[in-house]
Design an enzyme around this catalytic site. Structure first.
Site, mmCIF file in Angstrom:
data_model
loop_
_atom_site.group_PDB
_atom_site.id
_atom_site.type_symbol
_atom_site.label_atom_id
_atom_site.label_comp_id
_atom_site.label_asym_id
_atom_site.label_seq_id
_atom_site.Cartn_x
_atom_site.Cartn_y
_atom_site.Cartn_z
ATOM 1 N N ASP A 224 -14.309 38.510 -27.204
ATOM 2 C CA ASP A 224 -13.777 37.746 -28.049
ATOM 3 C C ASP A 224 -14.055 37.549 -29.289
ATOM 4 O O ASP A 224 -15.297 37.914 -29.806
ATOM 5 C CB ASP A 224 -14.298 36.338 -27.132
ATOM 6 C CG ASP A 224 -13.274 35.046 -27.266
ATOM 7 O OD1 ASP A 224 -12.272 34.916 -26.226
ATOM 8 O OD2 ASP A 224 -13.086 34.543 -28.436
ATOM 9 N N GLU B 107 0.459 37.249 -15.968
ATOM 10 C CA GLU B 107 -0.405 36.668 -14.701
ATOM 11 C C GLU B 107 0.064 35.475 -14.241
ATOM 12 O O GLU B 107 0.924 34.501 -14.796
ATOM 13 C CB GLU B 107 -1.809 36.268 -15.743
ATOM 14 C CG GLU B 107 -2.860 35.601 -14.762
ATOM 15 C CD GLU B 107 -3.309 36.360 -13.729
ATOM 16 O OE1 GLU B 107 -3.654 37.668 -13.851
ATOM 17 O OE2 GLU B 107 -3.273 35.808 -12.585
ATOM 18 N N CYS C 272 0.574 25.849 -20.128
ATOM 19 C CA CYS C 272 1.594 26.910 -19.769
ATOM 20 C C CYS C 272 3.071 26.378 -19.706
ATOM 21 O O CYS C 272 4.306 26.612 -20.108
ATOM 22 C CB CYS C 272 1.230 27.333 -18.560
ATOM 23 S SG CYS C 272 -0.327 28.177 -18.871
HETATM 24 C C1 UGA Z 1 1.112 27.258 -14.196
HETATM 25 C C2 UGA Z 1 1.576 28.088 -13.134
HETATM 26 O O1 UGA Z 1 1.682 27.399 -11.887
HETATM 27 C C3 UGA Z 1 0.767 29.286 -12.796
HETATM 28 O O2 UGA Z 1 1.544 30.369 -11.793
HETATM 29 C C4 UGA Z 1 1.019 30.130 -14.181
HETATM 30 O O3 UGA Z 1 0.078 31.307 -14.071
HETATM 31 C C5 UGA Z 1 0.160 29.276 -15.185
HETATM 32 O O4 UGA Z 1 0.940 27.935 -15.519
HETATM 33 C C6 UGA Z 1 0.267 30.066 -16.403
HETATM 34 O O5 UGA Z 1 1.311 30.543 -17.047
HETATM 35 O O6 UGA Z 1 -0.722 30.552 -17.131
HETATM 36 P P1 UGA Z 1 -1.072 25.749 -14.559
HETATM 37 O O7 UGA Z 1 -0.669 25.626 -15.978
HETATM 38 O O8 UGA Z 1 -2.701 25.883 -14.222
HETATM 39 O O9 UGA Z 1 -0.374 26.951 -13.645
HETATM 40 O O10 UGA Z 1 -0.751 24.495 -13.655
HETATM 41 P P2 UGA Z 1 0.276 24.053 -12.649
HETATM 42 O O11 UGA Z 1 -0.368 23.969 -11.522
HETATM 43 O O12 UGA Z 1 1.426 24.704 -12.552
HETATM 44 O O13 UGA Z 1 0.560 22.439 -12.939
HETATM 45 C C7 UGA Z 1 1.333 22.189 -14.295
HETATM 46 C C8 UGA Z 1 1.451 20.740 -14.201
HETATM 47 O O14 UGA Z 1 2.769 20.081 -13.513
HETATM 48 C C9 UGA Z 1 0.700 19.617 -14.060
HETATM 49 O O15 UGA Z 1 0.632 18.679 -15.121
HETATM 50 C C10 UGA Z 1 0.890 19.357 -12.445
HETATM 51 O O16 UGA Z 1 0.168 17.988 -12.427
HETATM 52 C C11 UGA Z 1 2.246 19.167 -12.676
HETATM 53 N N1 UGA Z 1 2.905 19.127 -11.119
HETATM 54 C C12 UGA Z 1 2.840 20.270 -10.663
HETATM 55 C C13 UGA Z 1 3.410 18.068 -10.834
HETATM 56 O O17 UGA Z 1 3.766 17.130 -11.604
HETATM 57 N N2 UGA Z 1 4.169 18.309 -9.724
HETATM 58 C C14 UGA Z 1 4.071 19.278 -8.864
HETATM 59 O O18 UGA Z 1 4.543 19.409 -7.643
HETATM 60 C C15 UGA Z 1 3.028 20.441 -9.272
#
Ligand code: UGA
Length: 437
Positions: free
Chosen positions: A30, A156, A269
Protein backbone atom coordinates in the site's frame (compact mmCIF):
# COMPACT_ATOMS: atom_id res chain seq x y z
CA UNK A 1 4.47 -19.50 -5.39
CA UNK A 2 4.45 -15.98 -3.97
CA UNK A 3 1.41 -13.69 -4.09
CA UNK A 4 1.36 -9.91 -4.18
CA UNK A 5 -1.67 -7.91 -3.10
CA UNK A 6 -1.65 -4.26 -4.15
CA UNK A 7 -4.01 -2.04 -2.11
CA UNK A 8 -4.87 -3.02 1.46
CA UNK A 9 -8.51 -1.99 1.94
CA UNK A 10 -11.38 -4.37 2.82
CA UNK A 11 -10.77 -6.66 -0.11
CA UNK A 12 -6.95 -6.56 -0.23
CA UNK A 13 -6.20 -6.85 3.48
CA UNK A 14 -8.76 -9.62 4.01
CA UNK A 15 -7.47 -11.56 1.02
CA UNK A 16 -3.80 -11.10 2.00
CA UNK A 17 -4.47 -12.15 5.61
CA UNK A 18 -6.57 -15.22 4.80
CA UNK A 19 -4.06 -16.39 2.18
CA UNK A 20 -1.10 -16.04 4.55
CA UNK A 21 -3.10 -17.79 7.26
CA UNK A 22 -3.46 -20.76 4.98
CA UNK A 23 0.29 -20.92 4.44
CA UNK A 24 0.77 -18.87 1.26
CA UNK A 25 3.73 -16.53 0.90
CA UNK A 26 2.12 -13.10 0.64
CA UNK A 27 3.45 -9.58 0.16
CA UNK A 28 0.90 -6.84 0.82
CA UNK A 29 1.53 -3.42 -0.65
CA UNK A 30 0.00 0.00 0.00
CA UNK A 31 1.29 3.52 -0.64
CA UNK A 32 -0.09 4.73 2.69
CA UNK A 33 2.88 4.52 5.11
CA UNK A 34 0.77 5.03 8.23
CA UNK A 35 -1.57 2.26 7.14
CA UNK A 36 1.33 -0.14 6.57
CA UNK A 37 2.70 0.66 10.04
CA UNK A 38 -0.66 -0.02 11.62
CA UNK A 39 -1.10 -3.28 9.77
CA UNK A 40 2.44 -4.38 10.67
CA UNK A 41 1.56 -3.94 14.32
CA UNK A 42 -1.51 -6.14 13.86
CA UNK A 43 -4.10 -3.35 13.70
CA UNK A 44 -6.84 -3.35 11.07
CA UNK A 45 -7.28 0.29 9.94
CA UNK A 46 -11.10 -0.09 9.71
CA UNK A 47 -13.72 -2.12 11.55
CA UNK A 48 -14.21 -5.54 10.04
CA UNK A 49 -15.37 -8.34 12.35
CA UNK A 50 -12.93 -11.24 12.77
CA UNK A 51 -10.23 -9.67 10.59
CA UNK A 52 -7.89 -8.59 13.39
CA UNK A 53 -7.32 -12.17 14.60
CA UNK A 54 -6.77 -13.39 11.06
CA UNK A 55 -4.28 -10.57 10.43
CA UNK A 56 -2.37 -11.24 13.66
CA UNK A 57 -1.98 -14.91 12.73
CA UNK A 58 -1.03 -14.00 9.18
CA UNK A 59 1.76 -11.73 10.45
CA UNK A 60 3.12 -14.62 12.51
CA UNK A 61 3.07 -16.73 9.37
CA UNK A 62 3.89 -15.53 5.87
CA UNK A 63 2.47 -12.05 5.43
CA UNK A 64 4.98 -9.28 4.87
CA UNK A 65 4.28 -5.68 3.89
CA UNK A 66 5.88 -3.17 1.59
CA UNK A 67 5.35 0.27 0.08
CA UNK A 68 7.35 -0.69 -2.95
CA UNK A 69 5.46 -1.89 -6.02
CA UNK A 70 8.66 -3.03 -7.74
CA UNK A 71 9.27 -5.55 -4.94
CA UNK A 72 5.87 -7.08 -5.68
CA UNK A 73 6.50 -7.29 -9.42
CA UNK A 74 9.96 -8.80 -9.02
CA UNK A 75 9.05 -11.36 -6.35
CA UNK A 76 5.48 -12.44 -7.08
CA UNK A 77 3.87 -14.91 -9.46
CA UNK A 78 0.34 -13.60 -8.97
CA UNK A 79 -0.17 -9.85 -8.54
CA UNK A 80 -3.71 -9.03 -7.39
CA UNK A 81 -4.80 -5.40 -7.77
CA UNK A 82 -7.31 -4.57 -5.03
CA UNK A 83 -7.21 -0.80 -5.39
CA UNK A 84 -10.13 1.57 -4.95
CA UNK A 85 -11.90 2.86 -8.06
CA UNK A 86 -13.89 5.77 -6.60
CA UNK A 87 -16.53 7.89 -8.27
CA UNK A 88 -15.79 11.38 -9.56
CA UNK A 89 -18.21 14.32 -9.39
CA UNK A 90 -20.03 13.33 -12.61
CA UNK A 91 -20.76 9.82 -11.38
CA UNK A 92 -18.05 8.39 -13.65
CA UNK A 93 -15.50 5.94 -12.35
CA UNK A 94 -12.13 7.45 -11.43
CA UNK A 95 -9.41 5.11 -12.69
CA UNK A 96 -6.46 7.35 -11.81
CA UNK A 97 -5.15 5.19 -8.96
CA UNK A 98 -5.28 1.86 -10.77
CA UNK A 99 -3.89 3.22 -14.06
CA UNK A 100 -0.98 4.89 -12.26
CA UNK A 101 -0.17 1.62 -10.51
CA UNK A 102 -0.39 -0.26 -13.83
CA UNK A 103 2.08 2.18 -15.35
CA UNK A 104 4.54 1.45 -12.52
CA UNK A 105 3.96 -2.30 -12.83
CA UNK A 106 4.63 -2.04 -16.57
CA UNK A 107 7.90 -0.21 -15.94
CA UNK A 108 9.00 -2.87 -13.45
CA UNK A 109 8.06 -5.61 -15.92
CA UNK A 110 10.42 -4.12 -18.49
CA UNK A 111 13.51 -5.47 -16.70
CA UNK A 112 11.94 -8.72 -15.57
CA UNK A 113 12.66 -12.26 -16.71
CA UNK A 114 9.71 -14.04 -15.01
CA UNK A 115 6.19 -13.96 -16.34
CA UNK A 116 3.84 -12.85 -13.55
CA UNK A 117 0.07 -12.79 -13.88
CA UNK A 118 -1.66 -9.52 -13.07
CA UNK A 119 -5.16 -9.99 -11.70
CA UNK A 120 -7.62 -7.10 -11.61
CA UNK A 121 -9.86 -7.55 -8.58
CA UNK A 122 -10.84 -3.87 -8.41
CA UNK A 123 -14.21 -3.00 -9.91
CA UNK A 124 -13.55 -1.44 -13.33
CA UNK A 125 -16.10 -0.42 -15.96
CA UNK A 126 -16.62 -2.66 -19.00
CA UNK A 127 -13.74 -2.40 -21.45
CA UNK A 128 -11.20 -0.99 -18.95
CA UNK A 129 -8.93 -4.06 -18.83
CA UNK A 130 -8.70 -4.41 -22.60
CA UNK A 131 -8.79 -0.76 -23.62
CA UNK A 132 -6.73 0.87 -20.90
CA UNK A 133 -4.96 -1.48 -18.49
CA UNK A 134 -3.63 -3.84 -21.15
CA UNK A 135 -2.43 -0.97 -23.33
CA UNK A 136 -0.57 0.74 -20.47
CA UNK A 137 1.07 -2.51 -19.31
CA UNK A 138 2.16 -3.43 -22.85
CA UNK A 139 3.45 0.05 -23.63
CA UNK A 140 5.44 0.48 -20.40
CA UNK A 141 6.84 -3.07 -20.32
CA UNK A 142 7.47 -3.43 -24.01
CA UNK A 143 5.97 -6.90 -23.63
CA UNK A 144 2.80 -8.53 -24.91
CA UNK A 145 0.00 -9.79 -22.74
CA UNK A 146 0.02 -13.60 -22.85
CA UNK A 147 3.74 -13.74 -23.57
CA UNK A 148 5.46 -11.32 -21.18
CA UNK A 149 2.76 -11.40 -18.50
CA UNK A 150 -0.75 -12.73 -17.86
CA UNK A 151 -3.76 -10.45 -17.39
CA UNK A 152 -6.98 -11.52 -15.72
CA UNK A 153 -10.17 -9.75 -14.61
CA UNK A 154 -11.35 -11.36 -11.39
CA UNK A 155 -14.09 -9.26 -9.72
CA UNK A 156 -14.78 -9.61 -6.02
CA UNK A 157 -18.21 -10.16 -4.44
CA UNK A 158 -17.42 -9.99 -0.71
CA UNK A 159 -19.59 -7.93 1.59
CA UNK A 160 -18.25 -5.49 4.18
CA UNK A 161 -18.93 -6.84 7.65
CA UNK A 162 -18.63 -10.40 6.33
CA UNK A 163 -15.33 -10.00 4.50
CA UNK A 164 -13.49 -12.93 6.13
CA UNK A 165 -16.36 -15.39 5.71
CA UNK A 166 -16.98 -14.34 2.11
CA UNK A 167 -13.29 -14.58 1.19
CA UNK A 168 -13.16 -18.12 2.52
CA UNK A 169 -16.58 -19.10 1.15
CA UNK A 170 -17.22 -17.27 -2.13
CA UNK A 171 -20.55 -18.14 -3.76
CA UNK A 172 -18.90 -17.65 -7.16
CA UNK A 173 -15.53 -16.91 -8.72
CA UNK A 174 -15.43 -15.11 -12.04
CA UNK A 175 -12.27 -15.38 -14.10
CA UNK A 176 -12.06 -13.19 -17.17
CA UNK A 177 -9.08 -13.78 -19.38
CA UNK A 178 -8.33 -13.65 -23.07
CA UNK A 179 -5.66 -16.36 -22.53
CA UNK A 180 -6.90 -19.83 -21.57
CA UNK A 181 -3.61 -20.71 -19.83
CA UNK A 182 -3.87 -17.89 -17.27
CA UNK A 183 -7.53 -18.55 -16.54
CA UNK A 184 -6.88 -22.22 -15.78
CA UNK A 185 -3.89 -21.33 -13.59
CA UNK A 186 -6.05 -19.03 -11.45
CA UNK A 187 -8.86 -21.59 -11.32
CA UNK A 188 -6.43 -24.19 -9.92
CA UNK A 189 -5.10 -21.66 -7.43
CA UNK A 190 -8.58 -20.88 -6.07
CA UNK A 191 -9.61 -24.51 -5.81
CA UNK A 192 -6.46 -25.20 -3.80
CA UNK A 193 -6.96 -22.15 -1.58
CA UNK A 194 -10.57 -23.07 -0.79
CA UNK A 195 -9.77 -26.77 -0.75
CA UNK A 196 -12.78 -27.58 -2.92
CA UNK A 197 -14.06 -27.32 -6.46
CA UNK A 198 -15.43 -23.77 -6.51
CA UNK A 199 -18.30 -22.57 -8.57
CA UNK A 200 -16.30 -20.80 -11.29
CA UNK A 201 -17.28 -18.95 -14.45
CA UNK A 202 -14.46 -18.60 -16.94
CA UNK A 203 -14.99 -15.94 -19.55
CA UNK A 204 -13.27 -13.00 -21.25
CA UNK A 205 -12.13 -9.80 -19.51
CA UNK A 206 -14.99 -7.54 -20.56
CA UNK A 207 -17.71 -10.05 -19.72
CA UNK A 208 -16.17 -10.47 -16.26
CA UNK A 209 -16.26 -6.69 -15.81
CA UNK A 210 -19.94 -6.56 -16.81
CA UNK A 211 -20.83 -9.43 -14.45
CA UNK A 212 -19.60 -7.39 -11.49
CA UNK A 213 -21.69 -4.34 -12.47
CA UNK A 214 -24.72 -6.44 -13.36
CA UNK A 215 -24.51 -8.15 -9.96
CA UNK A 216 -24.34 -4.97 -7.88
CA UNK A 217 -26.86 -3.13 -10.06
CA UNK A 218 -29.34 -6.00 -9.75
CA UNK A 219 -28.97 -5.93 -5.95
CA UNK A 220 -29.55 -2.17 -6.01
CA UNK A 221 -32.60 -2.71 -8.24
CA UNK A 222 -34.12 -5.13 -5.73
CA UNK A 223 -33.62 -2.60 -2.92
CA UNK A 224 -35.09 0.32 -4.88
CA UNK A 225 -37.98 -1.89 -5.96
CA UNK A 226 -38.90 -2.87 -2.41
CA UNK A 227 -38.43 0.73 -1.24
CA UNK A 228 -40.94 1.76 -3.88
CA UNK A 229 -43.42 -0.82 -2.52
CA UNK A 230 -42.57 0.40 0.99
CA UNK A 231 -43.64 3.91 0.02
CA UNK A 232 -46.91 2.52 -1.31
CA UNK A 233 -47.52 0.67 1.97
CA UNK A 234 -46.85 3.87 3.90
CA UNK A 235 -49.97 5.38 2.32
CA UNK A 236 -52.31 2.37 2.80
CA UNK A 237 -53.43 1.68 6.39
CA UNK A 238 -52.99 -1.89 7.60
CA UNK A 239 -50.19 -2.78 5.18
CA UNK A 240 -46.63 -3.72 6.03
CA UNK A 241 -43.82 -3.96 3.46
CA UNK A 242 -42.11 -6.82 5.33
CA UNK A 243 -45.12 -9.09 4.81
CA UNK A 244 -45.10 -8.30 1.11
CA UNK A 245 -41.33 -8.92 0.87
CA UNK A 246 -41.77 -12.23 2.68
CA UNK A 247 -44.51 -13.31 0.30
CA UNK A 248 -42.80 -12.41 -2.96
CA UNK A 249 -39.46 -13.72 -1.62
CA UNK A 250 -40.97 -17.21 -1.40
CA UNK A 251 -41.23 -17.25 -5.19
CA UNK A 252 -37.88 -18.85 -6.11
CA UNK A 253 -37.76 -16.73 -9.23
CA UNK A 254 -37.53 -13.66 -6.98
CA UNK A 255 -35.69 -14.94 -3.87
CA UNK A 256 -35.91 -13.49 -0.36
CA UNK A 257 -32.60 -11.64 -0.12
CA UNK A 258 -32.09 -7.90 -0.60
CA UNK A 259 -35.77 -7.20 -0.09
CA UNK A 260 -35.42 -5.31 3.18
CA UNK A 261 -36.96 -1.91 2.72
CA UNK A 262 -35.19 0.98 4.43
CA UNK A 263 -33.65 4.40 3.94
CA UNK A 264 -31.98 3.38 0.65
CA UNK A 265 -28.71 1.68 -0.14
CA UNK A 266 -25.36 3.25 0.79
CA UNK A 267 -21.72 2.23 1.02
CA UNK A 268 -18.74 2.41 -1.26
CA UNK A 269 -20.12 0.02 -3.88
CA UNK A 270 -23.82 -0.05 -4.79
CA UNK A 271 -24.31 3.73 -5.24
CA UNK A 272 -21.01 4.09 -7.10
CA UNK A 273 -21.47 1.07 -9.33
CA UNK A 274 -25.03 1.91 -10.40
CA UNK A 275 -23.93 5.41 -11.36
CA UNK A 276 -20.80 4.20 -13.13
CA UNK A 277 -22.84 1.70 -15.15
CA UNK A 278 -25.33 4.43 -16.08
CA UNK A 279 -22.44 6.68 -17.20
CA UNK A 280 -20.85 3.81 -19.13
CA UNK A 281 -24.13 2.94 -20.86
CA UNK A 282 -24.78 6.56 -21.77
CA UNK A 283 -21.31 6.89 -23.24
CA UNK A 284 -22.05 3.87 -25.42
CA UNK A 285 -25.48 5.16 -26.47
CA UNK A 286 -27.33 2.51 -24.45
CA UNK A 287 -30.72 3.36 -22.91
CA UNK A 288 -30.35 3.43 -19.11
CA UNK A 289 -33.93 4.24 -18.02
CA UNK A 290 -34.15 1.32 -15.59
CA UNK A 291 -30.91 2.12 -13.74
CA UNK A 292 -31.73 5.84 -13.79
CA UNK A 293 -34.93 4.97 -11.92
CA UNK A 294 -33.09 2.70 -9.48
CA UNK A 295 -30.67 5.52 -8.66
CA UNK A 296 -33.38 8.20 -8.46
CA UNK A 297 -35.54 6.03 -6.20
CA UNK A 298 -32.55 5.67 -3.90
CA UNK A 299 -31.80 9.39 -3.85
CA UNK A 300 -35.46 10.27 -3.16
CA UNK A 301 -35.89 7.73 -0.35
CA UNK A 302 -34.24 10.05 2.16
CA UNK A 303 -36.94 12.65 1.39
CA UNK A 304 -39.59 10.15 2.52
CA UNK A 305 -37.91 10.09 5.92
CA UNK A 306 -37.69 13.89 6.02
CA UNK A 307 -41.41 14.10 5.20
CA UNK A 308 -42.23 11.67 8.00
CA UNK A 309 -40.20 13.68 10.53
CA UNK A 310 -41.78 16.91 9.38
CA UNK A 311 -45.26 15.41 9.59
CA UNK A 312 -44.50 14.12 13.08
CA UNK A 313 -42.84 17.23 14.51
CA UNK A 314 -44.67 19.81 12.33
CA UNK A 315 -41.56 21.97 12.40
CA UNK A 316 -38.10 20.44 12.73
CA UNK A 317 -36.33 23.75 13.44
CA UNK A 318 -34.66 23.70 16.88
CA UNK A 319 -36.06 20.24 17.58
CA UNK A 320 -33.72 17.68 19.07
CA UNK A 321 -33.51 14.73 16.71
CA UNK A 322 -31.64 11.52 17.55
CA UNK A 323 -30.07 9.43 14.82
CA UNK A 324 -29.39 5.81 15.80
CA UNK A 325 -26.85 4.30 13.42
CA UNK A 326 -24.40 6.18 11.22
CA UNK A 327 -22.62 3.44 9.27
CA UNK A 328 -24.13 2.45 5.91
CA UNK A 329 -24.83 -1.01 7.32
CA UNK A 330 -24.49 -2.89 10.58
CA UNK A 331 -21.14 -4.46 11.62
CA UNK A 332 -19.22 -1.70 9.85
CA UNK A 333 -17.69 1.70 10.67
CA UNK A 334 -17.94 2.77 7.04
CA UNK A 335 -19.99 5.93 6.48
CA UNK A 336 -19.32 6.31 2.76
CA UNK A 337 -22.61 7.21 1.02
CA UNK A 338 -24.38 6.37 4.28
CA UNK A 339 -28.00 7.51 4.21
CA UNK A 340 -27.60 8.67 7.83
CA UNK A 341 -25.01 11.22 6.76
CA UNK A 342 -27.31 12.56 4.02
CA UNK A 343 -30.19 12.73 6.51
CA UNK A 344 -28.10 14.68 9.03
CA UNK A 345 -26.96 17.11 6.32
CA UNK A 346 -30.57 17.89 5.37
CA UNK A 347 -31.76 18.19 8.97
CA UNK A 348 -28.87 20.51 9.83
CA UNK A 349 -29.89 22.79 6.95
CA UNK A 350 -33.35 22.85 8.50
CA UNK A 351 -31.71 23.88 11.80
CA UNK A 352 -32.53 20.78 13.82
CA UNK A 353 -30.32 19.87 16.78
CA UNK A 354 -28.81 16.53 15.96
CA UNK A 355 -27.57 13.98 18.47
CA UNK A 356 -26.21 10.62 17.33
CA UNK A 357 -25.16 7.17 18.42
CA UNK A 358 -23.35 4.40 16.58
CA UNK A 359 -21.38 1.47 18.05
CA UNK A 360 -18.45 1.91 15.63
CA UNK A 361 -18.82 4.87 13.28
CA UNK A 362 -18.64 7.89 15.62
CA UNK A 363 -14.95 8.49 14.88
CA UNK A 364 -15.51 8.68 11.12
CA UNK A 365 -18.63 10.83 11.53
CA UNK A 366 -16.74 13.35 13.67
CA UNK A 367 -14.43 13.99 10.72
CA UNK A 368 -17.45 15.26 8.75
CA UNK A 369 -19.65 17.11 11.25
CA UNK A 370 -17.14 17.97 14.00
CA UNK A 371 -18.97 20.03 16.65
CA UNK A 372 -22.09 20.66 14.55
CA UNK A 373 -23.82 17.66 16.14
CA UNK A 374 -23.47 15.86 19.47
CA UNK A 375 -22.12 12.35 19.86
CA UNK A 376 -23.02 9.75 22.47
CA UNK A 377 -21.29 6.59 23.60
CA UNK A 378 -24.46 5.25 25.23
CA UNK A 379 -27.70 4.74 23.32
CA UNK A 380 -29.93 6.12 26.10
CA UNK A 381 -27.85 9.30 26.34
CA UNK A 382 -28.65 9.92 22.68
CA UNK A 383 -32.36 9.22 23.25
CA UNK A 384 -32.95 11.25 26.45
CA UNK A 385 -34.54 14.71 25.90
CA UNK A 386 -35.08 14.01 22.23
CA UNK A 387 -38.15 15.05 20.24
CA UNK A 388 -37.77 12.26 17.73
CA UNK A 389 -35.56 9.19 17.37
CA UNK A 390 -34.78 8.01 13.84
CA UNK A 391 -33.36 4.50 13.66
CA UNK A 392 -31.24 4.27 10.50
CA UNK A 393 -28.81 1.34 10.75
CA UNK A 394 -30.04 -2.08 11.89
CA UNK A 395 -27.39 -2.74 14.55
CA UNK A 396 -28.39 -5.70 16.75
CA UNK A 397 -28.19 -3.65 19.94
CA UNK A 398 -30.96 -1.32 18.71
CA UNK A 399 -33.38 -4.19 18.20
CA UNK A 400 -33.07 -4.96 21.92
CA UNK A 401 -34.31 -1.52 23.01
CA UNK A 402 -37.49 -1.52 25.13
CA UNK A 403 -40.18 1.08 25.82
CA UNK A 404 -38.44 1.99 29.09
CA UNK A 405 -35.31 3.13 27.19
CA UNK A 406 -37.40 5.90 25.60
CA UNK A 407 -39.12 7.11 28.77
CA UNK A 408 -36.93 10.21 29.18
CA UNK A 409 -37.63 11.56 25.69
CA UNK A 410 -39.06 15.08 25.56
CA UNK A 411 -41.58 13.94 22.96
CA UNK A 412 -41.88 10.22 22.42
CA UNK A 413 -41.67 9.89 18.64
CA UNK A 414 -39.77 7.05 16.98
CA UNK A 415 -39.24 6.59 13.25
CA UNK A 416 -37.86 3.12 12.63
CA UNK A 417 -36.61 3.01 9.03
CA UNK A 418 -35.67 -0.70 9.33
CA UNK A 419 -38.67 -1.88 11.44
CA UNK A 420 -36.47 -3.72 13.94
CA UNK A 421 -37.88 -2.26 17.16
CA UNK A 422 -40.49 -4.22 19.03
CA UNK A 423 -42.19 -1.56 21.07
CA UNK A 424 -45.80 -1.69 22.19
CA UNK A 425 -46.22 1.27 24.45
CA UNK A 426 -49.26 3.52 24.19
CA UNK A 427 -47.15 6.46 25.31
CA UNK A 428 -44.86 6.14 22.31
CA UNK A 429 -45.67 7.31 18.80
CA UNK A 430 -43.95 4.51 16.86
CA UNK A 431 -43.76 4.88 13.07
CA UNK A 432 -42.22 2.12 10.99
CA UNK A 433 -41.12 3.14 7.50
CA UNK A 434 -43.11 0.99 5.08
CA UNK A 435 -46.05 0.45 7.44
CA UNK A 436 -49.40 2.06 6.65
CA UNK A 437 -51.21 3.60 9.63
C1 UGA B 1 -22.00 -4.89 -1.93
C2 UGA B 1 -22.37 -6.26 -2.50
O1 UGA B 1 -23.41 -6.83 -1.70
C3 UGA B 1 -21.15 -7.20 -2.51
O2 UGA B 1 -21.49 -8.44 -3.11
C4 UGA B 1 -20.03 -6.53 -3.32
O3 UGA B 1 -18.85 -7.31 -3.34
C5 UGA B 1 -19.70 -5.18 -2.69
O4 UGA B 1 -20.90 -4.36 -2.69
C6 UGA B 1 -18.64 -4.52 -3.55
O5 UGA B 1 -18.90 -4.27 -4.73
O6 UGA B 1 -17.51 -4.38 -3.07
P1 UGA B 1 -21.58 -3.96 0.56
O7 UGA B 1 -21.28 -2.64 -0.06
O8 UGA B 1 -20.67 -4.50 1.63
O9 UGA B 1 -21.61 -5.11 -0.57
O10 UGA B 1 -23.03 -3.85 1.19
P2 UGA B 1 -24.43 -4.59 1.00
O11 UGA B 1 -24.56 -5.66 2.00
O12 UGA B 1 -24.67 -4.92 -0.41
O13 UGA B 1 -25.41 -3.40 1.42
C7 UGA B 1 -25.44 -2.19 0.66
C8 UGA B 1 -26.52 -1.27 1.17
O14 UGA B 1 -27.80 -1.79 0.86
C9 UGA B 1 -26.51 -1.02 2.67
O15 UGA B 1 -26.74 0.34 2.90
C10 UGA B 1 -27.66 -1.87 3.18
O16 UGA B 1 -28.23 -1.40 4.36
C11 UGA B 1 -28.64 -1.76 2.01
N1 UGA B 1 -29.58 -2.89 1.93
C12 UGA B 1 -29.13 -4.15 1.70
C13 UGA B 1 -30.94 -2.64 2.07
O17 UGA B 1 -31.38 -1.50 2.26
N2 UGA B 1 -31.81 -3.69 1.95
C14 UGA B 1 -31.39 -4.96 1.72
O18 UGA B 1 -32.25 -5.87 1.62
C15 UGA B 1 -30.01 -5.20 1.59
Amino acid sequence: MRIGIVGLGFVGLTFASTLANRGYDVIGMDIDKAKIKNIESGKVPFYEPKLENVLKNALKKKLILTENIEEIVVKCDFIFLTLGTPMNKNGNIDLKIILTVCKKIGQSLLKLKNRPTIIIKSTVTPGTTNNQIKKILEKESNKKVGKGFGLITNPEFLREGKAVYDTLNPHLIVIGSNEKYDGRKLEKFYNKFHNKKNSIIITNNTTAEIIKYANNSFLATKISFINNISNLCQTLPGTNVDQIAEAIGIDPRIGNQFLKAGPGYGGSCLPKDVQALIACEKSLGVESALLDAVHQTNVLQIQKIIKLVEKTLVNVKNKRITILGLSFKEESDDIRESRSIKLIEILLKKQSNITVHDPKAIKNTKLIFRDKISYNEKIVDAINDSDCVILMTPWKQYSKLQGIDFKKMKNKNIIDTRRILNIHDNDINYIGLGIGY
